[in-house]
Design a protein around this motif. Structure first.
Motif, PDB file in Angstrom:
ATOM      1  N   GLY A   2      28.830  33.307  43.187  1.00  0.00           N
ATOM      2  CA  GLY A   2      29.328  34.681  43.280  1.00  0.00           C
ATOM      3  C   GLY A   2      30.463  34.859  44.276  1.00  0.00           C
ATOM      4  N   PRO A   3      30.248  34.509  45.543  1.00  0.00           N
ATOM      5  CA  PRO A   3      31.329  34.644  46.522  1.00  0.00           C
ATOM      6  C   PRO A   3      32.552  33.796  46.177  1.00  0.00           C
ATOM      7  CG  PRO A   3      29.218  34.407  47.621  1.00  0.00           C
ATOM      8  CD  PRO A   3      28.974  34.135  46.174  1.00  0.00           C
ATOM      9  N   ALA A   4      32.326  32.582  45.629  1.00  0.00           N
ATOM     10  CA  ALA A   4      33.449  31.712  45.269  1.00  0.00           C
ATOM     11  C   ALA A   4      34.283  32.339  44.157  1.00  0.00           C
ATOM     12  CB  ALA A   4      32.924  30.338  44.837  1.00  0.00           C
ATOM     13  N   LEU A   5      33.602  32.923  43.164  1.00  0.00           N
ATOM     14  CA  LEU A   5      34.319  33.570  42.065  1.00  0.00           C
ATOM     15  C   LEU A   5      35.123  34.757  42.578  1.00  0.00           C
ATOM     16  CD1 LEU A   5      33.013  34.226  38.488  1.00  0.00           C
ATOM     17  CD2 LEU A   5      34.117  36.071  39.739  1.00  0.00           C
ATOM     18  N   SER A   6      34.527  35.550  43.455  1.00  0.00           N
ATOM     19  CA  SER A   6      35.219  36.733  43.989  1.00  0.00           C
ATOM     20  C   SER A   6      36.452  36.349  44.797  1.00  0.00           C
ATOM     21  CB  SER A   6      34.258  37.569  44.838  1.00  0.00           C
ATOM     22  OG  SER A   6      33.212  38.087  44.039  1.00  0.00           O
ATOM     23  N   ARG A   7      36.336  35.284  45.576  1.00  0.00           N
ATOM     24  CA  ARG A   7      37.497  34.820  46.349  1.00  0.00           C
ATOM     25  C   ARG A   7      38.615  34.352  45.419  1.00  0.00           C
ATOM     26  NH1 ARG A   7      33.379  32.663  49.671  1.00  0.00           N
ATOM     27  NH2 ARG A   7      33.543  30.634  48.632  1.00  0.00           N
ATOM     28  N   ARG A   8      38.253  33.608  44.388  1.00  0.00           N
ATOM     29  CA  ARG A   8      39.256  33.116  43.441  1.00  0.00           C
ATOM     30  C   ARG A   8      39.880  34.272  42.674  1.00  0.00           C
ATOM     31  NH1 ARG A   8      42.855  30.508  42.428  1.00  0.00           N
ATOM     32  NH2 ARG A   8      43.068  28.629  41.187  1.00  0.00           N
ATOM     33  N   ALA A   9      39.088  35.301  42.379  1.00  0.00           N
ATOM     34  CA  ALA A   9      39.568  36.437  41.593  1.00  0.00           C
ATOM     35  C   ALA A   9      40.680  37.208  42.301  1.00  0.00           C
ATOM     36  CB  ALA A   9      38.404  37.374  41.284  1.00  0.00           C
ATOM     37  N   GLN A  10      40.727  37.138  43.607  1.00  0.00           N
ATOM     38  CA  GLN A  10      41.754  37.876  44.356  1.00  0.00           C
ATOM     39  C   GLN A  10      43.166  37.412  44.006  1.00  0.00           C
ATOM     40  OE1 GLN A  10      40.955  38.335  48.595  1.00  0.00           O
ATOM     41  NE2 GLN A  10      38.753  38.190  48.228  1.00  0.00           N
ATOM     42  N   ASP A  11      43.301  36.187  43.485  1.00  0.00           N
ATOM     43  CA  ASP A  11      44.614  35.652  43.123  1.00  0.00           C
ATOM     44  C   ASP A  11      44.903  35.770  41.630  1.00  0.00           C
ATOM     45  OD1 ASP A  11      45.025  34.797  45.783  1.00  0.00           O
ATOM     46  OD2 ASP A  11      43.824  32.994  45.402  1.00  0.00           O
ATOM     47  N   GLY A  12      44.008  36.436  40.882  1.00  0.00           N
ATOM     48  CA  GLY A  12      44.151  36.483  39.431  1.00  0.00           C
ATOM     49  C   GLY A  12      44.440  37.864  38.879  1.00  0.00           C
ATOM     50  N   ASP A  13      44.648  37.907  37.570  1.00  0.00           N
ATOM     51  CA  ASP A  13      44.925  39.147  36.836  1.00  0.00           C
ATOM     52  C   ASP A  13      43.655  39.579  36.105  1.00  0.00           C
ATOM     53  OD1 ASP A  13      45.766  41.200  35.233  1.00  0.00           O
ATOM     54  OD2 ASP A  13      47.186  40.008  34.044  1.00  0.00           O
ATOM     55  N   PRO A  14      43.065  40.716  36.482  1.00  0.00           N
ATOM     56  CA  PRO A  14      41.814  41.147  35.855  1.00  0.00           C
ATOM     57  C   PRO A  14      41.963  41.537  34.386  1.00  0.00           C
ATOM     58  CG  PRO A  14      42.644  42.841  37.332  1.00  0.00           C
ATOM     59  CD  PRO A  14      43.492  41.631  37.558  1.00  0.00           C
ATOM     60  N   LYS A  15      43.216  41.669  33.921  1.00  0.00           N
ATOM     61  CA  LYS A  15      43.452  42.028  32.519  1.00  0.00           C
ATOM     62  C   LYS A  15      43.920  40.837  31.688  1.00  0.00           C
ATOM     63  CE  LYS A  15      44.605  46.824  33.660  1.00  0.00           C
ATOM     64  NZ  LYS A  15      45.646  47.891  33.582  1.00  0.00           N
ATOM     65  N   ALA A  16      43.869  39.645  32.264  1.00  0.00           N
ATOM     66  CA  ALA A  16      44.377  38.456  31.578  1.00  0.00           C
ATOM     67  C   ALA A  16      43.563  38.113  30.340  1.00  0.00           C
ATOM     68  CB  ALA A  16      44.393  37.266  32.540  1.00  0.00           C
ATOM     69  N   PHE A  17      42.241  38.321  30.412  1.00  0.00           N
ATOM     70  CA  PHE A  17      41.368  38.006  29.287  1.00  0.00           C
ATOM     71  C   PHE A  17      40.509  39.224  28.950  1.00  0.00           C
ATOM     72  CE2 PHE A  17      42.103  33.998  31.556  1.00  0.00           C
ATOM     73  CZ  PHE A  17      42.636  33.229  30.526  1.00  0.00           C
ATOM     74  N   LYS A  18      40.366  39.483  27.665  1.00  0.00           N
ATOM     75  CA  LYS A  18      39.561  40.613  27.217  1.00  0.00           C
ATOM     76  C   LYS A  18      38.115  40.150  27.073  1.00  0.00           C
ATOM     77  CE  LYS A  18      39.432  44.356  23.814  1.00  0.00           C
ATOM     78  NZ  LYS A  18      40.052  44.908  22.578  1.00  0.00           N
ATOM     79  N   LEU A  19      37.312  40.478  28.045  1.00  0.00           N
ATOM     80  CA  LEU A  19      35.910  40.074  28.049  1.00  0.00           C
ATOM     81  C   LEU A  19      35.011  41.275  27.756  1.00  0.00           C
ATOM     82  CD1 LEU A  19      35.892  37.711  31.173  1.00  0.00           C
ATOM     83  CD2 LEU A  19      35.973  37.063  28.760  1.00  0.00           C
ATOM     84  N   PRO A  20      33.852  41.052  27.157  1.00  0.00           N
ATOM     85  CA  PRO A  20      32.970  42.163  26.768  1.00  0.00           C
ATOM     86  C   PRO A  20      32.341  42.869  27.961  1.00  0.00           C
ATOM     87  CG  PRO A  20      31.876  40.070  26.400  1.00  0.00           C
ATOM     88  CD  PRO A  20      33.297  39.750  26.768  1.00  0.00           C
ATOM     89  N   ARG A  21      32.033  44.143  27.760  1.00  0.00           N
ATOM     90  CA  ARG A  21      31.255  44.937  28.710  1.00  0.00           C
ATOM     91  C   ARG A  21      29.921  45.257  28.040  1.00  0.00           C
ATOM     92  NH1 ARG A  21      36.335  43.717  30.544  1.00  0.00           N
ATOM     93  NH2 ARG A  21      37.024  45.054  32.273  1.00  0.00           N
ATOM     94  N   PRO A  22      28.939  44.356  28.107  1.00  0.00           N
ATOM     95  CA  PRO A  22      27.694  44.527  27.340  1.00  0.00           C
ATOM     96  C   PRO A  22      26.947  45.815  27.677  1.00  0.00           C
ATOM     97  CG  PRO A  22      27.863  42.293  28.215  1.00  0.00           C
ATOM     98  CD  PRO A  22      28.949  43.100  28.862  1.00  0.00           C
ATOM     99  N   LEU A  23      26.443  46.469  26.624  1.00  0.00           N
ATOM    100  CA  LEU A  23      25.618  47.688  26.715  1.00  0.00           C
ATOM    101  C   LEU A  23      26.334  48.865  27.372  1.00  0.00           C
ATOM    102  CD1 LEU A  23      21.995  46.440  27.590  1.00  0.00           C
ATOM    103  CD2 LEU A  23      23.060  46.756  25.358  1.00  0.00           C
ATOM    104  N   LEU A  24      27.650  48.777  27.486  1.00  0.00           N
ATOM    105  CA  LEU A  24      28.371  49.860  28.160  1.00  0.00           C
ATOM    106  C   LEU A  24      28.206  51.179  27.426  1.00  0.00           C
ATOM    107  CD1 LEU A  24      30.126  50.388  30.627  1.00  0.00           C
ATOM    108  CD2 LEU A  24      32.146  49.931  29.226  1.00  0.00           C
ATOM    109  N   HIS A  25      28.105  51.137  26.115  1.00  0.00           N
ATOM    110  CA  HIS A  25      27.974  52.360  25.307  1.00  0.00           C
ATOM    111  C   HIS A  25      26.624  52.404  24.594  1.00  0.00           C
ATOM    112  CE1 HIS A  25      32.206  53.014  26.121  1.00  0.00           C
ATOM    113  NE2 HIS A  25      32.479  51.820  25.647  1.00  0.00           N
ATOM    114  N   SER A  26      25.607  51.865  25.256  1.00  0.00           N
ATOM    115  CA  SER A  26      24.275  51.782  24.633  1.00  0.00           C
ATOM    116  C   SER A  26      23.534  53.116  24.616  1.00  0.00           C
ATOM    117  CB  SER A  26      23.423  50.746  25.371  1.00  0.00           C
ATOM    118  OG  SER A  26      23.237  51.134  26.729  1.00  0.00           O
ATOM    119  N   GLY A  27      23.988  54.046  25.445  1.00  0.00           N
ATOM    120  CA  GLY A  27      23.300  55.338  25.521  1.00  0.00           C
ATOM    121  C   GLY A  27      22.138  55.340  26.490  1.00  0.00           C
ATOM    122  N   ASP A  28      21.846  54.187  27.092  1.00  0.00           N
ATOM    123  CA  ASP A  28      20.795  54.133  28.115  1.00  0.00           C
ATOM    124  C   ASP A  28      21.384  53.501  29.376  1.00  0.00           C
ATOM    125  OD1 ASP A  28      20.851  51.331  27.771  1.00  0.00           O
ATOM    126  OD2 ASP A  28      19.265  51.397  26.279  1.00  0.00           O
TER     127      ASP A  28
END
Length: 346
Positions: free
Chosen positions: A187-213
């Motif tokens: 977790g911490p390693a991914l977050s540190r690496r993410a600071q140098d990246g583009d959060p819109k570079a890849f379209k990844l799913p947001r599971p259950l975001l519109h599940s209604g619960d």
């Protein structure tokens, strides 16, 4: 009369010991001293926590940490009024170390002991901060294998509004990091690496975001990260920052939007974030922004108290005693609960 409570945490890969004073008159308990040893370096070679090694290391660390906490606070063993320990959930062997030491210490001192739910410790840890919350509130609990939204009306008054149906947020961070070759803890390693990246570079799913619960699911996101990593092939090292940023953005987006939905459904104006993922920089930024727009107060534990620690166990014990929910007892035969639902607490 005020009480001095020693808290011992040993549920996984951190050994934590702390002293908390419970004042008279209903005031917020005060942290006097705490000490923590993390086993991260020991487990890195294996890419995850090895339960037997964790248990053995707790045995080595717990008494020296107790001595350090007493020395820092200027207290003696005889000054302790209550010994609290993590009873569960967690690794059975690791839990037994803390429970055994706590009950032996209680018996030797003729002082009562109290077993504490690990997740209740996380849930109440923001009360250790400089800006403690007030009841009631919505809680986003993101710790290890747990991701839950809860309505909290008081100590022991917990209602689950939604929870993960497979992988938790912390597991999604760790497993995705492993797929990217970022090591342990992921977790911490991914977050540190993410600071140098583009959060819109890849379209990844947001599971259950519109599940209604208000339930969560992150297993599909992990699969999507695996698929994308395979597609990149030899390009993965050059694109790791972008994939890390896109993964973090997807996890945080789901956590924030589900939390805001919980606030709308309950009508509450206060939210508490607890657990290791609560230290994530992007989560704090986006949740702060969303809560400001809704005029909702948000509370976090201090950064150094987001991971497992003895302070949260001592604090939870103090608040259970103060609220009258539970009283410590001179019962030194003990058991542990590796699996223990938080909403089963009274």
């Amino acid at each position: 009369m005020s009480l001095l409570i020693l808290g011992i945490e040993s549920s996984c890969d951190e050994t934590g010991v702390a002293l908390v004073r419970l004042p008279e008159g209903g005031a917020v308990p005060q942290l006097l001293s705490h000490a923590l040893h993390s086993q991260i370096e020991m487990h890195q070679a294996y890419g995850g926590v090895v339960p037997e090694l964790a248990s053995r290391d707790h045995i080595r660390r717990v008494l020296p940490l107790t001595e350090a906490v007493l020395a820092e606070s200027g207290k003696q063993l005889a000054d302790i009024d209550v010994v609290a320990f993590t009873r569960g959930p967690g690794l059975a062997g690791a839990l037994l170390v803390g429970a055994g030491v706590a009950c032996a210490l209680g018996a030797a001192l003729d002082k009562p002991v109290l077993g504490i739910h690990h997740l209740e410790g996380h849930l109440l840890s923001p009360f250790l901060s400089a800006d403690p919350p007030e009841f009631p509130f919505v809680a986003l609990l993101v710790s290890g294998g747990h991701t839950q939204l809860m309505r909290v009306d008081g100590v022991g008054a917990y209602e689950i509004l939604g929870e993960t149906i497979d992988d938790a947020a912390g597991e999604a961070f760790d497993k995705s990091a492993k797929l990217m070759g970022l090591g342990y803890p992921g977790g911490p390693a991914l977050s540190r690496r993410a600071q140098d990246g583009d959060p819109k570079a890849f379209k990844l799913p947001r599971p259950l975001l519109h599940s209604g619960d208000l339930d969560f699911s992150f297993a599909g996101l992990k699969t999507a990260v695996l698929t994308q990593a395979k597609k990149l092939g030899d390009e993965l090292p050059a694109r790791t920052a972008d994939l890390a940023a896109s993964t973090e953005a997807a996890i945080v987006d789901v956590l924030v939007r589900k939390t805001m939905t919980a606030l709308k459904q309950t009508g509450m104006k206060r939210v508490v974030v607890a657990g290791g993922v609560g230290a994530n920089r992007l989560l704090r930024e986006q949740l702060n922004q969303a809560c400001a727009q809704m005029k909702v107060r948000v509370h976090y534990p201090e950064l150094h108290l987001c991971t497992d620690n003895g302070a949260m166990i001592a604090m939870a014990a103090a608040m259970r005693i103060q609220s009258g929910r539970e009283q410590p007892a001179r019962h030194y035969a003990f058991d542990v609960k590796p699996r223990w639902l938080l909403d089963s607490l009274a």
